[in-house]
Design an enzyme around this catalytic site. Structure first.
Site, mmCIF file in Angstrom:
data_model
loop_
_atom_site.group_PDB
_atom_site.id
_atom_site.type_symbol
_atom_site.label_atom_id
_atom_site.label_comp_id
_atom_site.label_asym_id
_atom_site.label_seq_id
_atom_site.Cartn_x
_atom_site.Cartn_y
_atom_site.Cartn_z
ATOM 1 C CB SER A 10 -0.907 0.009 1.231
ATOM 2 O OG SER A 10 -1.445 1.302 1.394
ATOM 3 C CG HIS A 35 -3.933 -1.483 -1.905
ATOM 4 N ND1 HIS A 35 -5.069 -2.139 -2.322
ATOM 5 C CD2 HIS A 35 -4.307 -0.760 -0.818
ATOM 6 C CE1 HIS A 35 -6.083 -1.825 -1.529
ATOM 7 N NE2 HIS A 35 -5.649 -0.975 -0.615
ATOM 8 C CG ASP A 37 -5.065 2.456 0.654
ATOM 9 O OD1 ASP A 37 -6.053 1.710 0.587
ATOM 10 O OD2 ASP A 37 -3.924 2.066 0.974
ATOM 11 C CG MET A 39 -8.172 7.536 2.180
ATOM 12 S SD MET A 39 -7.280 7.674 3.741
ATOM 13 C CE MET A 39 -6.540 6.047 3.844
ATOM 14 C CG HIS A 68 -9.169 0.430 -0.882
ATOM 15 N ND1 HIS A 68 -8.663 0.136 0.368
ATOM 16 C CD2 HIS A 68 -10.521 0.436 -0.741
ATOM 17 C CE1 HIS A 68 -9.664 -0.015 1.223
ATOM 18 N NE2 HIS A 68 -10.799 0.166 0.573
ATOM 19 C CG MET A 70 -11.189 3.527 1.635
ATOM 20 S SD MET A 70 -9.767 3.475 2.721
ATOM 21 C CE MET A 70 -8.464 3.523 1.517
ATOM 22 C CG MET A 139 -11.977 -2.695 4.447
ATOM 23 S SD MET A 139 -10.400 -2.264 3.683
ATOM 24 C CE MET A 139 -9.506 -1.508 5.046
ATOM 25 C CG ASP A 178 -6.427 -2.813 2.817
ATOM 26 O OD1 ASP A 178 -5.407 -2.604 3.487
ATOM 27 O OD2 ASP A 178 -6.966 -1.951 2.091
HETATM 28 C C1 DX5 Z 1 -6.598 1.507 5.315
HETATM 29 C C2 DX5 Z 1 -6.099 1.249 3.924
HETATM 30 C C3 DX5 Z 1 -4.984 0.285 3.877
HETATM 31 C C4 DX5 Z 1 -3.757 0.762 4.618
HETATM 32 C C5 DX5 Z 1 -3.167 -0.463 5.222
HETATM 33 O O1 DX5 Z 1 -7.753 2.214 5.283
HETATM 34 O O2 DX5 Z 1 -7.122 0.716 3.110
HETATM 35 O O3 DX5 Z 1 -4.668 -0.126 2.569
HETATM 36 O O4 DX5 Z 1 -2.821 1.402 3.818
HETATM 37 O O5 DX5 Z 1 -2.143 -0.094 6.039
HETATM 38 P P1 DX5 Z 1 -1.511 -1.117 7.076
HETATM 39 O O6 DX5 Z 1 -1.012 -2.297 6.262
HETATM 40 O O7 DX5 Z 1 -0.411 -0.343 7.709
HETATM 41 O O8 DX5 Z 1 -2.586 -1.536 8.022
HETATM 42 ZN ZN ZN Z 2 -6.536 -0.172 1.133
#
Ligand code: DX5
Ligand code: ZN
Length: 219
Positions: A10, A35, A37, A39, A68, A70, A139, A178
């Site tokens: 990630s 990956h 993320d 947000m 991903h 979010m 998740m 994840d």
């Molecule tokens: C959290 C993200 C993850 C995050 C995971 O909301 O979707 O992808 O980066 O981070 P770690 O592996 O540190 O939990």
């Molecule tokens: Zn993620």
């Protein structure tokens, strides 16, 4: 067609001042997928990065972009994410009014689709969309932040989903997991039925090369 199993570092835990360098290091270590993320500050409290960053990074790496989302109303981001270089868009069932339509729109735009479920969301929300998804993301933390602890109840949920997929003619569907995954708990998560492990701090904290090698040996 993407490989069913894999390590998905990630980018959220990478060094944002040296993203190109970190991506090159991952590729040299044999990683094929990244990956990302995204947000929006609404579906989750923080804002991370979006299309401009993906577009820049797309020019400097051939890693598969596994995005991903979010975000609320992910349908508004499909065309722009495709233009920025996304290969797969995973949307949260909780963030979609019309999940079936969104998954179809992702395919129509030429990308693979994924459905993400928060830890408290039951698996039955997947019942009528499995034919339109290319992966399911469970998740194992509440989304929004890197570096959180793995929620133990995720392990049983992974096993339950694996069974559900196998028994409904979707044995080839990859389960991505994840949140809170490190080389210490990865074997247990794979044993439960996970195929794709997302790891942020578990890859980038400490010695990245050692972490990646250990993950890849297990997967
Ligand atoms: C959290 C993200 C993850 C995050 C995971 O909301 O979707 O992808 O980066 O981070 P770690 O592996 O540190 O939990
Ligand atoms: Zn993620």
């Amino acid at each position: 067609m993407a490989a069913k199993k894999g390590l998905y570092p990630s980018l959220l835990s990478a060094d944002f001042a040296h993203l190109g360098r970190d991506c090159r290091s991952l590729e040299e270590l044999g990683v094929t997928d990244l990956h990302l993320d995204v947000m929006d500050g609404r579906f989750v409290p923080q804002v991370s990065f979006g299309e401009p960053l993906l577009g820049s990074l797309r020019k400097s790496t051939s890693l598969v972009f596994d995005v991903h989302l979010m975000v609320e109303h992910p349908e508004d981001r499909i065309a722009s994410m495709k233009a920025a270089g996304a290969d797969r868009l995973t949307v949260h069932a909780e963030g979609c009014y019309h999940l079936d339509r969104v998954l179809q729109a992702i395919h129509d735009a030429g990308m693979e689709s994924g459905v993400a479920l928060n830890p408290s969301t039951p698996l039955c929300v997947l019942d009528y969309i499995l034919d339109k998804a290319d992966q399911i993301l469970l998740m194992s933390v509440n989304p929004g932040y890197g570096g959180q602890s793995y929620i133990p109840s995720a392990t049983g949920k992974i096993a339950e989903l694996r069974k559900k997929l196998d028994e409904s003619g979707h044995a080839d569907m990859p389960i991505q997991v994840d949140g809170g995954i490190s080389v210490k708990n990865a074997a247990m998560i794979l044993e439960a039925g996970a195929d794709r492990l997302v790891a942020g701090s578990g890859v980038f904290n400490g010695n990245m090369a050692d972490n990646v090698k250990q993950f890849l040996q297990m997967i």
